[in-house]
Design a protein around this motif. Structure first.
Motif, PDB file in Angstrom:
ATOM      1  N   LEU A  12       0.825  -1.202   0.000  1.00  0.00           N
ATOM      2  CA  LEU A  12       0.000   0.000   0.000  1.00  0.00           C
ATOM      3  C   LEU A  12       0.863   1.257   0.000  1.00  0.00           C
ATOM      4  O   LEU A  12       0.553   2.229  -0.691  1.00  0.00           O
ATOM      5  CB  LEU A  12      -0.937  -0.012   1.213  1.00  0.00           C
ATOM      6  N   VAL A  13       1.938   1.244   0.775  1.00  0.00           N
ATOM      7  CA  VAL A  13       2.853   2.389   0.790  1.00  0.00           C
ATOM      8  C   VAL A  13       3.427   2.604  -0.610  1.00  0.00           C
ATOM      9  O   VAL A  13       3.462   3.726  -1.122  1.00  0.00           O
ATOM     10  CB  VAL A  13       3.980   2.188   1.818  1.00  0.00           C
ATOM     11  N   ALA A  14       3.874   1.513  -1.241  1.00  0.00           N
ATOM     12  CA  ALA A  14       4.463   1.612  -2.582  1.00  0.00           C
ATOM     13  C   ALA A  14       3.457   2.135  -3.597  1.00  0.00           C
ATOM     14  O   ALA A  14       3.835   2.779  -4.589  1.00  0.00           O
ATOM     15  CB  ALA A  14       4.995   0.250  -3.022  1.00  0.00           C
ATOM     16  N   GLU A  15       2.169   1.878  -3.360  1.00  0.00           N
ATOM     17  CA  GLU A  15       1.113   2.350  -4.265  1.00  0.00           C
ATOM     18  C   GLU A  15       0.661   3.769  -3.932  1.00  0.00           C
ATOM     19  O   GLU A  15      -0.157   4.343  -4.657  1.00  0.00           O
ATOM     20  CB  GLU A  15      -0.081   1.398  -4.190  1.00  0.00           C
ATOM     21  N   GLY A  16       1.161   4.324  -2.834  1.00  0.00           N
ATOM     22  CA  GLY A  16       0.745   5.658  -2.419  1.00  0.00           C
ATOM     23  C   GLY A  16      -0.506   5.680  -1.570  1.00  0.00           C
ATOM     24  O   GLY A  16      -1.016   6.755  -1.229  1.00  0.00           O
ATOM     25  N   ASP A  17      -1.020   4.503  -1.197  1.00  0.00           N
ATOM     26  CA  ASP A  17      -2.220   4.428  -0.368  1.00  0.00           C
ATOM     27  C   ASP A  17      -1.809   4.534   1.104  1.00  0.00           C
ATOM     28  O   ASP A  17      -1.852   3.556   1.848  1.00  0.00           O
ATOM     29  CB  ASP A  17      -2.974   3.121  -0.633  1.00  0.00           C
ATOM     30  N   VAL A  18      -1.422   5.738   1.508  1.00  0.00           N
ATOM     31  CA  VAL A  18      -0.941   5.911   2.879  1.00  0.00           C
ATOM     32  C   VAL A  18      -2.096   5.884   3.880  1.00  0.00           C
ATOM     33  O   VAL A  18      -1.885   5.609   5.063  1.00  0.00           O
ATOM     34  CB  VAL A  18      -0.111   7.201   3.028  1.00  0.00           C
ATOM     35  N   GLU A  19      -3.318   6.170   3.399  1.00  0.00           N
ATOM     36  CA  GLU A  19      -4.469   6.037   4.298  1.00  0.00           C
ATOM     37  C   GLU A  19      -4.691   4.575   4.663  1.00  0.00           C
ATOM     38  O   GLU A  19      -4.965   4.241   5.827  1.00  0.00           O
ATOM     39  CB  GLU A  19      -5.730   6.606   3.654  1.00  0.00           C
ATOM     40  N   GLY A  20      -4.572   3.679   3.670  1.00  0.00           N
ATOM     41  CA  GLY A  20      -4.693   2.252   3.947  1.00  0.00           C
ATOM     42  C   GLY A  20      -3.591   1.773   4.872  1.00  0.00           C
ATOM     43  O   GLY A  20      -3.833   0.989   5.805  1.00  0.00           O
ATOM     44  N   ALA A  21      -2.369   2.241   4.636  1.00  0.00           N
ATOM     45  CA  ALA A  21      -1.243   1.875   5.502  1.00  0.00           C
ATOM     46  C   ALA A  21      -1.489   2.369   6.925  1.00  0.00           C
ATOM     47  O   ALA A  21      -1.181   1.669   7.901  1.00  0.00           O
ATOM     48  CB  ALA A  21       0.048   2.459   4.951  1.00  0.00           C
ATOM     49  N   ARG A  22      -2.074   3.553   7.037  1.00  0.00           N
ATOM     50  CA  ARG A  22      -2.362   4.110   8.371  1.00  0.00           C
ATOM     51  C   ARG A  22      -3.365   3.247   9.117  1.00  0.00           C
ATOM     52  O   ARG A  22      -3.260   3.061  10.341  1.00  0.00           O
ATOM     53  CB  ARG A  22      -2.874   5.548   8.217  1.00  0.00           C
ATOM     54  N   GLU A  23      -4.347   2.694   8.400  1.00  0.00           N
ATOM     55  CA  GLU A  23      -5.330   1.820   9.058  1.00  0.00           C
ATOM     56  C   GLU A  23      -4.645   0.579   9.634  1.00  0.00           C
ATOM     57  O   GLU A  23      -4.949   0.144  10.744  1.00  0.00           O
ATOM     58  CB  GLU A  23      -6.418   1.393   8.076  1.00  0.00           C
ATOM     59  N   ILE A  24      -3.708   0.017   8.887  1.00  0.00           N
ATOM     60  CA  ILE A  24      -3.024  -1.192   9.345  1.00  0.00           C
ATOM     61  C   ILE A  24      -2.078  -0.887  10.494  1.00  0.00           C
ATOM     62  O   ILE A  24      -2.024  -1.619  11.494  1.00  0.00           O
ATOM     63  CB  ILE A  24      -2.256  -1.839   8.177  1.00  0.00           C
ATOM     64  N   LEU A  25      -1.325   0.192  10.354  1.00  0.00           N
ATOM     65  CA  LEU A  25      -0.320   0.532  11.370  1.00  0.00           C
ATOM     66  C   LEU A  25      -0.942   1.084  12.647  1.00  0.00           C
ATOM     67  O   LEU A  25      -0.356   0.982  13.728  1.00  0.00           O
ATOM     68  CB  LEU A  25       0.669   1.551  10.805  1.00  0.00           C
ATOM     69  N   GLY A  26      -2.107   1.709  12.494  1.00  0.00           N
ATOM     70  CA  GLY A  26      -2.700   2.381  13.645  1.00  0.00           C
ATOM     71  C   GLY A  26      -2.116   3.767  13.843  1.00  0.00           C
ATOM     72  O   GLY A  26      -2.360   4.421  14.869  1.00  0.00           O
ATOM     73  N   ARG A  27      -1.363   4.262  12.868  1.00  0.00           N
ATOM     74  CA  ARG A  27      -0.721   5.583  12.904  1.00  0.00           C
ATOM     75  C   ARG A  27      -0.206   5.851  11.494  1.00  0.00           C
ATOM     76  O   ARG A  27      -0.099   4.923  10.690  1.00  0.00           O
ATOM     77  CB  ARG A  27       0.454   5.580  13.896  1.00  0.00           C
ATOM     78  N   PRO A  28       0.159   7.078  11.163  1.00  0.00           N
ATOM     79  CA  PRO A  28       0.696   7.343   9.827  1.00  0.00           C
ATOM     80  C   PRO A  28       2.045   6.653   9.598  1.00  0.00           C
ATOM     81  O   PRO A  28       2.836   6.478  10.533  1.00  0.00           O
ATOM     82  CB  PRO A  28       0.867   8.867   9.811  1.00  0.00           C
ATOM     83  N   HIS A  29       2.285   6.260   8.347  1.00  0.00           N
ATOM     84  CA  HIS A  29       3.587   5.709   7.966  1.00  0.00           C
ATOM     85  C   HIS A  29       4.645   6.802   8.091  1.00  0.00           C
ATOM     86  O   HIS A  29       4.431   7.944   7.682  1.00  0.00           O
ATOM     87  CB  HIS A  29       3.544   5.184   6.538  1.00  0.00           C
ATOM     88  N   ARG A  30       5.804   6.434   8.629  1.00  0.00           N
ATOM     89  CA  ARG A  30       6.869   7.410   8.895  1.00  0.00           C
ATOM     90  C   ARG A  30       8.127   7.078   8.108  1.00  0.00           C
ATOM     91  O   ARG A  30       8.524   5.910   7.995  1.00  0.00           O
ATOM     92  CB  ARG A  30       7.187   7.448  10.389  1.00  0.00           C
ATOM     93  N   VAL A  31       8.756   8.126   7.598  1.00  0.00           N
ATOM     94  CA  VAL A  31      10.047   8.028   6.921  1.00  0.00           C
ATOM     95  C   VAL A  31      11.014   8.941   7.665  1.00  0.00           C
ATOM     96  O   VAL A  31      10.660  10.070   8.023  1.00  0.00           O
ATOM     97  CB  VAL A  31       9.921   8.460   5.439  1.00  0.00           C
ATOM     98  N   GLU A  32      12.220   8.449   7.908  1.00  0.00           N
ATOM     99  CA  GLU A  32      13.197   9.229   8.665  1.00  0.00           C
ATOM    100  C   GLU A  32      14.489   9.418   7.883  1.00  0.00           C
ATOM    101  O   GLU A  32      14.773   8.685   6.940  1.00  0.00           O
ATOM    102  CB  GLU A  32      13.528   8.531   9.990  1.00  0.00           C
ATOM    103  N   GLY A  33      15.268  10.404   8.305  1.00  0.00           N
ATOM    104  CA  GLY A  33      16.575  10.622   7.702  1.00  0.00           C
ATOM    105  C   GLY A  33      17.141  11.979   8.070  1.00  0.00           C
ATOM    106  O   GLY A  33      16.541  12.744   8.834  1.00  0.00           O
ATOM    107  N   VAL A  34      18.297  12.276   7.509  1.00  0.00           N
ATOM    108  CA  VAL A  34      18.986  13.540   7.766  1.00  0.00           C
ATOM    109  C   VAL A  34      18.653  14.532   6.655  1.00  0.00           C
ATOM    110  O   VAL A  34      18.569  14.167   5.477  1.00  0.00           O
ATOM    111  CB  VAL A  34      20.512  13.318   7.854  1.00  0.00           C
ATOM    112  N   VAL A  35      18.462  15.793   7.025  1.00  0.00           N
ATOM    113  CA  VAL A  35      18.178  16.841   6.043  1.00  0.00           C
ATOM    114  C   VAL A  35      19.480  17.244   5.351  1.00  0.00           C
ATOM    115  O   VAL A  35      20.450  17.620   6.011  1.00  0.00           O
ATOM    116  CB  VAL A  35      17.528  18.062   6.708  1.00  0.00           C
TER     117      VAL A  35
END
Length: 317
Positions: free
Chosen positions: A175-198
């Motif tokens: 779902l993340v790869a498809e851009g369906d972050v709302e669906g991913a949020r339902e599964i995770l119970g929170r928004p999908h997170r990406v981390e890194g250095v600016v």
């Protein structure tokens, strides 16, 4: 929560414990059922709850080059597990040698000798040991010999995400790869997170009046499909509503795929070199190339407006 890397980090005087084992990538709602049950049983028995996981992902060692995109790095998983009440996290370096441990050897060396398991809590499809030969039934047989019990928890939660498929890390990655972050949020119970250095980019956003944080993501990160998203930019404990762009910047014929977050109404930020996190709340639109820079500016302003509204609506729920 105690964090151990390798069996040698476990305190020598460690007593009995309730244990659960798994990759637990994402710590999604199905994982939360198992981990939460392990914590619940640990409290009932008056012993600590321990999660055992692996680094790198076992598939990378067994089948090099097959490392799946990760929904959460280990430090994020540790944070989520601590919130669930886990007392200790054991990260086992997964090497070629370690992969050759038979199921019986794994039980003896890890569960019995080191963690002194009193109870092991797993999902019904749990497999372990060399060539994943160990099953839940075998684990229960070993428990009878090593003085621990086994409890099986059904982790198969389902909802609207993925058309009703059972929640899983595999489905979430898709779902993340498809851009369906709302669906991913339902599964995770929170928004999908990406981390890194600016890091410094082309600074076109700054020139256009919408300065973005160009995030150099961690290796193997599960990054959403190209597009514009609403969400948050987390910096040093502050969560700022953001419009997020993922892609190669078609407008300027760029070739490098980036994750860039504009903290809405914040043009004074100097984030270079800082470790940040980006939460993806909702999809706004796909990537597009506009006829002019003026048309691009109109689109960006609309993206920001929609992102602000989506974040405010979510926070108001």
């Amino acid at each position: 929560m105690q964090r151990w890397r390798g069996l040698e980090d476990i305190p020598q005087d460690w007593g009995r414990s309730v244990v659960t084992i798994g990759s637990y990538d994402g710590v999604h709602r199905g994982h939360q059922l198992i981990i939460g049950r392990a914590v619940e049983r640990a409290r009932e028995l008056g012993v600590p709850a321990v999660v055992v996981t692996f680094d790198p992902h076992p598939s990378e060692v067994v089948r090099p080059g097959s490392h799946p995109p990760l929904l959460a790095p280990h430090h994020r998983r540790a944070e989520l597990m601590a919130e669930l009440g886990v007392d200790a996290l054991l990260i086992l370096p997964f090497t070629a040698e370690f992969s050759k441990l038979s199921p019986a050897e794994f039980v003896a060396h890890v569960l019995a000798d080191k963690l002194h398991a009193r109870l092991v809590v797993e999902g019904p499809n749990f497999r372990f040991g060399h060539k994943a030969a160990g099953t839940v039934a075998f684990l229960a047989e070993q428990g009878a010999s090593h003085d621990f019990e086994v409890e099986v928890v059904d982790l198969f939660v389902s909802g609207s995400a993925g058309g009703g498929e059972p929640f899983s890390s595999t489905l979430t990655r898709r779902l993340v790869a498809e851009g369906d972050v709302e669906g991913a949020r339902e599964i995770l119970g929170r928004p999908h997170r990406v981390e890194g250095v600016v890091v410094r980019g082309a600074q076109r956003g700054r020139e256009l009046g919408f300065p973005t944080a160009n995030v150099e993501t961690l290796p193997h990160t599960a990054i959403p499909a190209d597009g514009v998203y609403a969400g948050w930019l987390h910096v040093e404990g502050e969560a700022m509503p953001a419009a997020i762009s993922v892609g190669t910047n078609l407008q300027f014929d760029a070739t490098e795929r980036t994750v860039e977050a504009y903290a809405i109404d914040r043009v004074d930020l100097d984030l270079y070199g800082l470790h940040v996190a980006v939460d993806f709340l909702a999809f706004v639109r796909g990537m597009a190339k506009f006829d002019s820079v003026d048309a691009l500016l109109v689109a960006i302003a609309d993206d920001v407006k929609k992102s602000r509204e989506l974040v405010e609506a979510y926070e108001g729920e």
